[in-house]
Design an enzyme around this catalytic site. Sequence first.
Site: not given
Ligand code: HPA
Ligand code: ZN
Length: 335
Positions: A14, A16, A194, A197, A275-276
């Site tokens: 996971h 991006h 996703h 969350e 994630d990021d």
């Molecule tokens: N959630 C939703 N969209 C996203 C995320 C995330 O954690 N990171 C980058 N785009």
């Molecule tokens: Zn994500």
Amino acid sequence: MKSFIENLPKAELHLHIEGSFEPSLMFKIAKRNRIEIPFKSVAEIENAYQFSCLQDFLDIYYQGANVLQTEQDFYDLTYSYLQKCATQNVRHTEIMFDPQTHTSRGVSFKTVINGISNACEDAKQNLGVTSLLIMSYLRHLSEDDCFKTLEQSLPFKDKITAVGLDSSEKGNPPSKFTKVFEASVKEGYIPVAHAGEEGDADYVWEALDILNIKRIDHGNNSLQDTKLVNEIIKRDLALTVCPLSNTALQVVSDLKEHPLQKMMDLGLKVTINSDDPAFFGGQVNENYIQIQKALNLSKEDLFRLAKNSFKYSFLDTDTKNKYIAELETYYQNNK
Ligand code: HPA
Ligand code: ZN
């Protein structure tokens, strides 16, 4: 424990690619493309990275992506992430990219995919890191817009393994994308999304029952519903959990309150991911290190998490088994 984690062979499921954009590279590319960004220094950018929710983060994430224009930019972004993978003992990664973030600004799909996939090819040759690509649809846009992206992707189908669903979750349920996911699966893409969350358990149900997803990104709010947890276990779906993202976006108030251990105890198949990483304070190893400390995870827990990362990847069975064998040898020699 720290060096056990750092040397542990693992996969990241996971991530991006736009979220791996480090401020220093952002400045370099902005300068190269003669684009003004609203920050004067790396420190100023880092100071702006304080978020109270997902939308707060997304606003700044899309702004940063604006400086990416040429194939070389996408190549540099991706190669820079893959170099970090190599130093973190990430053997394999499944990279999400958001074509609409770029095509909506006039950058062609071809520019995006060629830059990213050429970097992946080179990283496999030069660094021994393997990767697969997940094309993610932006859920705040219309389903028609996503259909355009699906069409644009078809000449490059051999470079893309899966489709995902990201961006603003609340108010944009999986059912909004029923048709485009159905069409994507017909084209041979594996569906992921996703879910759970910020959205509730009913969004996860929709992702399972309507989109028929094969892996759940985040999935935290699945714990609201015991029946759902049992269904996820029954379908043998993994959750790609992102601890530092969860605290940065206030999905979880503190790592000590993180539901990861509970998920494992319930029998859910969990993986650890960043994630990021450029926005949330750490690559995959920092996620392992900090969650281990917060929840006092054992080496066996960490081994299981890393094993899940290979087992629930979309690699072919032989490659999966090769990585798992390497991991098992490492664990036997270091436990
Ligand atoms: N959630 C939703 N969209 C996203 C995320 C995330 O954690 N990171 C980058 N785009
Ligand atoms: Zn994500």
